[in-house]
Design a protein around this motif. Sequence first.
Motif, mmCIF file in Angstrom:
data_model
loop_
_atom_site.group_PDB
_atom_site.id
_atom_site.type_symbol
_atom_site.label_atom_id
_atom_site.label_comp_id
_atom_site.label_asym_id
_atom_site.label_seq_id
_atom_site.Cartn_x
_atom_site.Cartn_y
_atom_site.Cartn_z
ATOM 1 N N GLY A 185 5.623 -2.664 -4.851
ATOM 2 C CA GLY A 185 3.950 -1.851 -4.865
ATOM 3 C C GLY A 185 4.032 -0.959 -5.545
ATOM 4 N N MET A 186 5.692 -0.206 -5.496
ATOM 5 C CA MET A 186 6.445 0.668 -6.706
ATOM 6 C C MET A 186 5.567 0.100 -8.105
ATOM 7 S SD MET A 186 8.881 2.514 -4.688
ATOM 8 C CE MET A 186 8.895 4.170 -3.596
ATOM 9 N N ALA A 187 6.651 -1.215 -8.756
ATOM 10 C CA ALA A 187 6.387 -1.221 -9.717
ATOM 11 C C ALA A 187 4.913 -1.655 -10.006
ATOM 12 C CB ALA A 187 7.638 -3.498 -9.356
ATOM 13 N N LEU A 188 4.025 -2.416 -8.934
ATOM 14 C CA LEU A 188 3.285 -2.857 -9.535
ATOM 15 C C LEU A 188 2.049 -1.753 -10.086
ATOM 16 C CD1 LEU A 188 1.458 -5.448 -9.295
ATOM 17 C CD2 LEU A 188 0.636 -5.270 -7.049
ATOM 18 N N PHE A 189 2.398 -0.455 -9.216
ATOM 19 C CA PHE A 189 1.875 0.673 -9.771
ATOM 20 C C PHE A 189 2.775 1.719 -11.144
ATOM 21 C CE2 PHE A 189 1.827 5.055 -10.496
ATOM 22 C CZ PHE A 189 -0.557 5.602 -10.189
ATOM 23 N N ASP A 190 3.946 1.418 -11.154
ATOM 24 C CA ASP A 190 4.640 1.923 -12.763
ATOM 25 C C ASP A 190 4.699 1.464 -13.624
ATOM 26 O OD1 ASP A 190 4.683 4.490 -10.822
ATOM 27 O OD2 ASP A 190 7.152 3.964 -11.036
ATOM 28 N N LEU A 191 4.640 -0.674 -13.644
ATOM 29 C CA LEU A 191 4.324 -1.580 -14.357
ATOM 30 C C LEU A 191 3.561 -2.092 -14.490
ATOM 31 C CD1 LEU A 191 8.671 -2.557 -13.563
ATOM 32 C CD2 LEU A 191 7.765 -0.699 -15.033
ATOM 33 N N GLY A 192 2.922 -1.989 -13.414
ATOM 34 C CA GLY A 192 1.489 -3.415 -12.824
ATOM 35 C C GLY A 192 0.709 -3.219 -14.413
ATOM 36 N N PRO A 193 0.114 -4.366 -14.713
ATOM 37 C CA PRO A 193 -1.162 -4.148 -16.140
ATOM 38 C C PRO A 193 -2.488 -3.779 -15.352
ATOM 39 C CG PRO A 193 -1.376 -6.209 -14.699
ATOM 40 C CD PRO A 193 0.293 -5.904 -14.360
ATOM 41 N N LEU A 194 -2.402 -3.498 -13.351
ATOM 42 C CA LEU A 194 -3.853 -2.670 -13.190
ATOM 43 C C LEU A 194 -3.773 -1.338 -13.346
ATOM 44 C CD1 LEU A 194 -2.640 -4.338 -8.994
ATOM 45 C CD2 LEU A 194 -3.950 -5.156 -10.894
ATOM 46 N N VAL A 195 -2.990 -0.853 -13.460
ATOM 47 C CA VAL A 195 -3.384 0.432 -13.890
ATOM 48 C C VAL A 195 -3.114 1.125 -14.728
ATOM 49 C CG1 VAL A 195 -2.602 2.734 -12.672
ATOM 50 C CG2 VAL A 195 -1.617 0.702 -11.634
ATOM 51 N N PRO A 196 -4.463 1.711 -15.503
ATOM 52 C CA PRO A 196 -4.385 1.938 -16.817
ATOM 53 C C PRO A 196 -3.513 3.474 -17.287
ATOM 54 C CG PRO A 196 -6.827 2.225 -15.665
ATOM 55 C CD PRO A 196 -5.560 2.307 -14.477
ATOM 56 N N ARG A 197 -2.990 3.417 -18.245
ATOM 57 C CA ARG A 197 -1.149 4.158 -17.924
ATOM 58 C C ARG A 197 -2.423 6.274 -18.241
ATOM 59 N NH1 ARG A 197 2.866 2.283 -20.566
ATOM 60 N NH2 ARG A 197 3.468 4.927 -21.135
ATOM 61 N N GLY A 198 -3.468 6.208 -17.973
ATOM 62 C CA GLY A 198 -3.563 7.580 -18.426
ATOM 63 C C GLY A 198 -3.426 7.686 -16.853
ATOM 64 N N LEU A 199 -3.371 7.111 -16.011
ATOM 65 C CA LEU A 199 -3.358 7.133 -14.547
ATOM 66 C C LEU A 199 -2.232 7.295 -14.023
ATOM 67 C CD1 LEU A 199 -6.106 4.908 -12.578
ATOM 68 C CD2 LEU A 199 -6.415 7.101 -11.964
ATOM 69 N N ARG A 200 -1.238 6.802 -14.770
ATOM 70 C CA ARG A 200 0.121 6.520 -13.824
ATOM 71 C C ARG A 200 1.067 7.856 -14.407
ATOM 72 N NH1 ARG A 200 2.242 1.255 -17.554
ATOM 73 N NH2 ARG A 200 0.342 0.432 -16.768
ATOM 74 N N ASN A 201 1.517 8.060 -13.249
ATOM 75 C CA ASN A 201 2.130 10.282 -13.285
ATOM 76 C C ASN A 201 2.825 10.398 -13.760
ATOM 77 O OD1 ASN A 201 1.796 9.741 -10.130
ATOM 78 N ND2 ASN A 201 2.743 8.816 -9.892
ATOM 79 N N LEU A 251 0.996 -1.274 0.125
ATOM 80 C CA LEU A 251 0.291 0.314 0.125
ATOM 81 C C LEU A 251 1.018 0.902 -0.296
ATOM 82 C CD1 LEU A 251 -2.649 -0.600 2.369
ATOM 83 C CD2 LEU A 251 -3.035 -0.691 0.121
ATOM 84 N N VAL A 252 1.977 1.379 0.612
ATOM 85 C CA VAL A 252 3.140 3.191 0.490
ATOM 86 C C VAL A 252 3.687 2.767 -0.388
ATOM 87 C CG1 VAL A 252 5.096 3.583 1.861
ATOM 88 C CG2 VAL A 252 3.215 2.343 3.019
ATOM 89 N N GLY A 253 3.565 1.820 -1.323
ATOM 90 C CA GLY A 253 4.481 1.847 -2.678
ATOM 91 C C GLY A 253 3.699 1.968 -3.494
ATOM 92 N N PHE A 254 2.289 1.481 -4.106
ATOM 93 C CA PHE A 254 1.243 1.860 -5.164
ATOM 94 C C PHE A 254 1.136 3.233 -4.134
ATOM 95 C CE2 PHE A 254 -2.490 1.599 -6.693
ATOM 96 C CZ PHE A 254 -1.985 0.615 -7.915
ATOM 97 N N GLY A 255 0.757 3.341 -3.242
ATOM 98 C CA GLY A 255 -0.132 4.601 -3.190
ATOM 99 C C GLY A 255 1.011 6.148 -2.750
ATOM 100 N N ALA A 256 2.076 5.956 -2.682
ATOM 101 C CA ALA A 256 3.215 6.235 -3.097
ATOM 102 C C ALA A 256 2.980 7.314 -4.756
ATOM 103 C CB ALA A 256 4.749 6.761 -1.948
ATOM 104 N N ARG A 257 3.617 5.809 -5.483
ATOM 105 C CA ARG A 257 4.027 6.611 -6.725
ATOM 106 C C ARG A 257 1.896 6.662 -7.333
ATOM 107 N NH1 ARG A 257 7.785 7.975 -8.619
ATOM 108 N NH2 ARG A 257 7.532 6.885 -10.164
ATOM 109 N N MET A 258 0.936 6.097 -7.093
ATOM 110 C CA MET A 258 0.096 6.233 -7.784
ATOM 111 C C MET A 258 -0.358 8.274 -6.958
ATOM 112 S SD MET A 258 -3.989 5.515 -6.689
ATOM 113 C CE MET A 258 -5.640 5.117 -7.881
ATOM 114 N N GLY A 259 -0.085 8.320 -6.036
ATOM 115 C CA GLY A 259 -0.366 10.206 -5.616
ATOM 116 C C GLY A 259 0.859 10.782 -5.317
ATOM 117 N N SER A 260 2.012 10.684 -6.254
ATOM 118 C CA SER A 260 3.434 11.123 -6.349
ATOM 119 C C SER A 260 4.378 11.787 -5.640
ATOM 120 C CB SER A 260 2.556 12.915 -7.271
ATOM 121 O OG SER A 260 1.727 12.329 -8.218
ATOM 122 N N GLY A 261 4.328 11.141 -4.533
ATOM 123 C CA GLY A 261 5.054 11.650 -3.250
ATOM 124 C C GLY A 261 4.228 10.549 -1.998
ATOM 125 N N CYS A 262 5.509 10.726 -1.165
ATOM 126 C CA CYS A 262 5.389 10.458 0.490
ATOM 127 C C CYS A 262 5.081 11.062 1.820
ATOM 128 C CB CYS A 262 5.574 8.818 0.339
ATOM 129 S SG CYS A 262 7.550 9.383 0.449
#
Lengths: 143, 149
Positions: B127-143, A90-101
């Motif tokens: 978790g970072m890899a899951l967001f940045d590379l993973g199939p879960l996240v539509p490209r438009g949502l990435r940073n 959650l910390v890793g995914f959330g930090a990337r999704m939320g652009s920071g920590c």
Amino acid sequence: MAEFSVINSLLGGVLIGLGGGLLLLFNGRIAGISGIMAGVVLPRAGEWLWRAVFLIGLVIGGFAASWSAVGVISFGLERSMPTLIVAGLLVGFGARMGSGCTSGHGMCGVARLSKRSIAATGTFFLTGIATVYIVNHLLGGSL
Amino acid sequence: MKNIAAALISGLLFGGGLTLGGMTQPSRIVGVMDVTGVWDPTLVFLFLAAVGTYHVIYRLAVPRGKPLFATNFEIPTRKDINPTLLSGAALFGVGWALSGYCPGPAVVSLGSGQAQAIVVVVAIAAGMALFDLGPLVPRGLRNIPKKAT
């Protein structure tokens, strides 16, 4: 002991602000640890070395502070490994999704008076407080 | 190489501050969030001191126009408060409170070799890899910064 902790906390805060501030003054970069960590774990063109060196400094600086007996590295919670794995994800995914920590938004962004960072910081404190309420007061403090 | 030395000094100070200030004690993180229980306000002082110190350096550094060892400041310019930002922060807060670790203190705590820190750091990276590379996240949502609107 309580006052001693407060002084340590104030000094620790000044050091964190100084470390982050120097990265800005010298290298022009925001000291966002999740962004720096993501840049090391998932390398993109260039930019890898300074991030890796920063993280190595982080570990050495922290270890030195604990070794010199002015700081403490100690877990102190009752958490199972599966809980820690979910928490870390959650910390890793959330930090990337939320652009920071806590560092990029919580310190650098709030100090720059960025509305995005203030909104993010308020949000993660609120969900953190709600989570602690559930864990400590509804589930008995261990998970 | 000056910028690499600067990154090292910055990391040393940052890591020392995290440990000295109590951030590498997850029980204190939970303590400062336990506002309805036995509240431990210690880390509030750390937060205020860190933000205050950074604010002063920011106000001194940025008017210089350029950093000492790089060509330009790279400071976020986005202003939009959107659902992606808030959802990410919300998930982050839950994980932070569950483990008592945000990324910096988790990395610092690797130095102690404690199993909890190792597990959390590996899970954060995943978790970072899951967001940045993973199939879960539509490209438009990435940073990927949107074009200025």
